[in-house]
Design a protein around this motif. Structure first.
Motif, PDB file in Angstrom:
ATOM      1  N   ARG A 173       0.829  -1.208   0.000  1.00 29.07           N
ATOM      2  CA  ARG A 173       0.000   0.000   0.000  1.00 29.07           C
ATOM      3  C   ARG A 173       0.867   1.263   0.000  1.00 29.07           C
ATOM      4  O   ARG A 173       1.960   1.275   0.568  1.00 29.07           O
TER       5      ARG A 173
ATOM      6  N   GLN B 245      -2.107   5.499   2.487  1.00 32.92           N
ATOM      7  CA  GLN B 245      -3.056   4.469   2.897  1.00 32.92           C
ATOM      8  C   GLN B 245      -2.601   3.811   4.199  1.00 32.92           C
ATOM      9  O   GLN B 245      -3.418   3.531   5.080  1.00 32.92           O
TER      10      GLN B 245
ATOM     11  N   CYS C 203      -2.622  -5.711   0.268  1.00 37.06           N
ATOM     12  CA  CYS C 203      -2.972  -4.318   0.017  1.00 37.06           C
ATOM     13  C   CYS C 203      -4.103  -3.984   0.996  1.00 37.06           C
ATOM     14  O   CYS C 203      -4.198  -4.601   2.050  1.00 37.06           O
ATOM     15  N   SER C 204      -4.941  -3.067   0.664  1.00 38.02           N
ATOM     16  CA  SER C 204      -6.017  -2.685   1.568  1.00 38.02           C
ATOM     17  C   SER C 204      -7.139  -3.726   1.616  1.00 38.02           C
ATOM     18  O   SER C 204      -7.573  -4.127   2.691  1.00 38.02           O
TER      19      SER C 204
END
Length: 132
Positions: free
Chosen positions: A43, A47, A91-92
């Motif tokens: 990320r 973020q 990632c998110s």
């Protein structure tokens, strides 16, 4: 607008990437990281600052991932000692990480995968996080 011949939608590309992966959930990722797998946070900084981080995860932003993980490359990280490295990318929410893990497999890191649901699934499972 007509789609050019050979063009694929992002949904098709994502499905092809995920078909190659054995994706894992937060609990398994936590266990594997404890046993030596490398958790990799792709990320961007903004973020991470907003959502938080997983303690001990290696931060390698998406735009340089392949260069840092190519076992044959001059820009590889010291942790990348060979093609058998277990890498769990996140990632998110688990979309970009699927594409990234498939790209690592293209480099020969055959044990690369991603965290299903990403950082948000990890945090929702009550696993350790720190403020970014």
């Amino acid at each position: 607008m007509a789609r050019p011949e050979g063009a694929r939608s992002i949904d098709e590309i994502l499905a092809e990437a995920r078909a190659r992966l054995v994706r894992i959930g937060p609990a398994q990722a936590h266990d594997e990281a404890r046993d030596g797998a490398l958790l990799v946070d792709i990320r961007p900084a903004a973020q991470r600052a907003e959502e938080g981080e997983i303690p001990g995860a290696l931060i390698v932003e998406r735009n340089v991932l392949e260069w840092r993980f190519d076992p044959a490359g001059d820009a590889r990280l010291p942790q990348v000692g060979g093609y058998d490295l277990r890498v769990i990318v996140f990632c998110s929410e688990g979309y970009t990480s699927s594409l990234a893990a498939a790209s690592l497999q293209d480099l020969g890191l055959h044990r690369a995968t991603d965290l299903e649901g990403g950082f948000r699934a990890w945090a929702s499972a009550g696993l350790p996080t720190v403020h970014g």
